[in-house]
Design an enzyme around this catalytic site. Structure first.
Site, PDB file in Angstrom:
ATOM      1  N   ARG A 119       0.838  -1.201   0.000  1.00 32.21           N
ATOM      2  CA  ARG A 119       0.000   0.000   0.000  1.00 32.21           C
ATOM      3  C   ARG A 119       0.874   1.253   0.000  1.00 32.21           C
ATOM      4  O   ARG A 119       1.929   1.298   0.629  1.00 32.21           O
ATOM      5  CB  ARG A 119      -0.896  -0.011   1.244  1.00 32.21           C
ATOM      6  CG  ARG A 119      -1.914   1.132   1.335  1.00 32.21           C
ATOM      7  CD  ARG A 119      -2.930   1.051   0.259  1.00 32.21           C
ATOM      8  NE  ARG A 119      -4.137   1.837   0.587  1.00 32.21           N
ATOM      9  CZ  ARG A 119      -5.014   2.224  -0.327  1.00 32.21           C
ATOM     10  NH1 ARG A 119      -4.849   1.927  -1.596  1.00 32.21           N
ATOM     11  NH2 ARG A 119      -6.102   2.920   0.027  1.00 32.21           N
ATOM     12  N   THR A 406      -9.375  -0.133 -10.389  1.00 33.79           N
ATOM     13  CA  THR A 406      -8.427  -1.043  -9.753  1.00 33.79           C
ATOM     14  C   THR A 406      -8.411  -2.287 -10.622  1.00 33.79           C
ATOM     15  O   THR A 406      -9.171  -2.387 -11.595  1.00 33.79           O
ATOM     16  CB  THR A 406      -8.897  -1.326  -8.306  1.00 33.79           C
ATOM     17  OG1 THR A 406      -8.934  -0.098  -7.587  1.00 33.79           O
ATOM     18  CG2 THR A 406      -8.006  -2.296  -7.560  1.00 33.79           C
ATOM     19  N   SER A 471      -8.069   0.909   2.782  1.00 32.15           N
ATOM     20  CA  SER A 471      -8.464   0.381   1.480  1.00 32.15           C
ATOM     21  C   SER A 471      -9.599  -0.614   1.661  1.00 32.15           C
ATOM     22  O   SER A 471      -9.833  -1.112   2.766  1.00 32.15           O
ATOM     23  CB  SER A 471      -7.273  -0.328   0.824  1.00 32.15           C
ATOM     24  OG  SER A 471      -7.653  -1.002  -0.356  1.00 32.15           O
ATOM     25  N   GLY A 499     -13.580  -0.254  -5.957  1.00 32.49           N
ATOM     26  CA  GLY A 499     -13.654   0.745  -4.901  1.00 32.49           C
ATOM     27  C   GLY A 499     -14.281   0.167  -3.645  1.00 32.49           C
ATOM     28  O   GLY A 499     -14.044  -0.983  -3.278  1.00 32.49           O
TER      29      GLY A 499
END
Length: 593
Positions: A119, A406, A471, A499
């Site tokens: 991350r 993503t 996240s 998301g």
């Protein structure tokens, strides 16, 4: 006796026990239908089957790279690296070396699951008012499309760490497919072309405009050949010198300069880049039925929220319901409200805010939360629970949006090892800052834009130097017990972009495959439903809209949405065969042998 029938008998027995214990079960009137074939969904891609190895990614060229790597004797981690480098090129709107990732690894030899955290982190010179303007949060997209939003990229350090642990082929070899494609070019797909055309912010950035738009200023079109010699040179340096070529030296300086020269500059520094560290953590693992479900631990909320949803659903008859019935949609949505309520209050980077993971997924706590679900009435907006009684209620709620650009890949190698990896640059095309052939992320907008909620309580997910933003990415591995004393066997490898909706996508796929008995492609293609503790959301144009009157009668406020998920999953059959599902809502594919 088939497992589905056994589960039905178990649910019936539990209902009977509840009746004997003192009255009518809350679920006694829930309609049941043990016919999972009644499920319908968007038009599915074909189920892919194999015996030895499998790769499923969001783009055919990335799947090809992963498959070739596996055929050469590469490990699941090797194949994931090869695929991610290609995705940096062909799916720049979603992920790349300028972003971050979470990777879950299963080792067949001992059944161990490990979590690798790549991350992004906040630069050292930020403060909690990073996105505040005149005492109020900036407009969200003003924050996104700025240098302020750029976090320290983590994916390369994470992949380097995972390769050190579980790689087989030489590091440099894994970059060759992407280098060749970047030099030769690839054909622009409908999804990429549509996203370029729809991004005014991308066109406003000179370097990005020069790459993604034609010389006359029009966006690239479907079928245009797009070459990226700058990315080829970047990848060639990383292949030769490791991740240091990215984090130290001239390239690091160019990233810093690009962020600093943006009209709304950020504070990314060379020191931020050179000091970045990827982490190996314990995953979040919890039981579901007789399986063990493992996922990403904080700073991701994904593993906790999926464990909570499944733990709550285990107290309901969802396994006996028709997948697209009003009862199934109602129960699944209510479980989601409860999980998302806890997510918004308690989850942040554990180095800055203790996260009570064990308490949040404890069976007793989840039983209490499940008892809040009525079979006949929606709870509306769920309140967070109190997993550590009186200990955490002082924290403020954070409902910052997390945007759905993503990617996810699932891989099983010839030795039975597996990788589930979700990676991102956040919003489509990230910050839009384009450097040496790749885009930088806008991941810092996953922090709460305001350090406090409207009641003045401090938000756990506020911006702080060196912190990793919360996240919802949820790479997940499901294990089944072995009956011969061997390590637990692999049952399911799954994940999705999307998301903040990722948790619902992944949990639904798990339920559809394990409980409803759908093959993995049908499970991936099933219409999406759920709640992120606001409206009850149904996927448009899938037939679920026929449930709206019945759901509204139960108190649901229903909205219809397009859900551009990208679930890619591999299921392992009892005889060891591999089955893969690629989400028909995106361009992904699966290949196996």
């Amino acid at each position: 006796m088939p497992a589905l029938t056994c589960r039905s008998l178990l649910a019936t027995l539990l209902t009977a026990l509840a009746l004997c214990a003192g009255g009518k079960s809350a679920w006694a009137d829930a309609s049941v239908d043990a016919n999972p074939e009644a499920a319908t969904g968007v038009t599915a891609k074909a189920l892919v089957t194999a015996r030895h190895l499998m790769a499923a990614t969001a783009h055919p060229l990335a799947t090809d790279a992963a498959y070739v790597t596996l055929r050469r004797g590469g490990s699941a981690v090797d194949a994931a690296i090869a695929a991610q480098m290609v995705l940096t090129l062909v799916e720049p709107q979603s992920s790349g070396i300028g972003g971050g990732a979470f990777l879950l690894h299963y080792a067949a030899k001992d059944g161990a699951v490990r979590f690798f955290d790549g991350r992004e982190t906040a630069p050292a010179r930020v403060n909690e008012d990073l996105f505040m303007r005149n005492g109020r949060p900036m407009p969200f997209f003003d924050a996104v499309n700025s240098g302020k939003s750029v976090g320290v990229p983590g994916v390369l350090r994470m992949l380097e760490l995972a390769h050190r642990r579980h790689g087989k082929l030489p590091w440099a070899d894994l970059f060759q497919p992407a280098i060749a494609m970047a030099e030769d070019g690839f054909l622009v797909t409908p999804r990429l072309a549509g996203l370029i055309a729809g991004s005014d912010a991308l066109a406003r950035q000179p370097a990005a405009r020069a790459y993604f738009f034609r010389p006359d200023g029009t966006p690239l079109q479907v079928g245009d050949r797009l070459r990226n010699p700058a990315l080829a040179a970047t990848l060639r340096a990383i292949a030769a010198h490791g991740a240091d070529a990215f984090y130290i030296g001239a390239l690091a300086g160019r990233m810093v300069d690009a962020v600093a020269s943006h009209p709304v500059p950020g504070t990314l520094s060379r020191q931020d880049l050179s000091s970045y560290t990827a982490l190996e953590r314990e995953p979040v693992c919890a039981p579901y039925r007789h399986y063990r479900v493992c996922g990403a631990s904080p700073p991701s909320s994904g593993g906790i929220a999926i464990a909570q949803m499944l733990g709550i659903l285990a107290h309901t008859p969802i396994d006996r319901l028709a997948p697209n019935s009003v009862d199934a949609v109602h129960i699944f949505s209510e479980a989601g409200r409860l999980a998302y309520a806890d997510r918004e209050r308690y989850v942040a980077d554990p180095a800055f805010q203790p996260v009570p993971v064990d308490a949040m997924i404890a069976p007793g706590y989840l039983a209490q939360r499940a008892a809040l679900i009525s079979p006949t009435r929606s709870m509306g907006r769920a309140a967070p629970g109190d997993p550590v009684p009186g200990g955490l209620v002082r924290l403020g709620l954070d409902d910052t949006p997390e945007l759905p650009s993503t990617t996810h890949l699932s891989i099983v190698d010839a030795d039975g090892n597996a990788v589930a990896m979700t990676s991102t640059i956040e919003q489509a095309f990230g910050s839009k800052i384009f450097v040496d052939g790749f885009l930088l992320n806008n991941e810092l907008t996953d922090f709460s834009l305001s350090p406090s909620d409207p009641q003045g309580r401090r938000v756990a997910n506020r911006v702080e130097p060196g912190k990793r933003p919360r996240s919802t990415m949820a790479p997940t591995i499901v294990l089944a017990p072995s009956n011969d004393g061997r390590p637990p066997r692999l049952r399911l490898v799954v994940g999705s972009p999307g998301g903040s909706a990722i948790v619902n996508y992944v949990a639904q796929t798990i339920v559809a495959n394990l409980d409803w008995g759908l093959d993995i492609q049908a499970a991936v293609s099933l219409p999406h439903r759920g709640s992120r503790n606001r409206e009850t959301e149904l996927e448009a144009a899938t037939g679920l809209d026929s449930l709206i009157p019945a759901l509204e009668k139960r108190g649901h406020h229903v909205t219809l949405h397009e859900f551009p998920s990208g679930v890619h999953a591999i299921a392992i059959t009892p005889d060891g065969g591999l089955q893969s599902g690629a989400d028909p809502r995106r361009e992904g594919t699966a290949l196996g042998r």
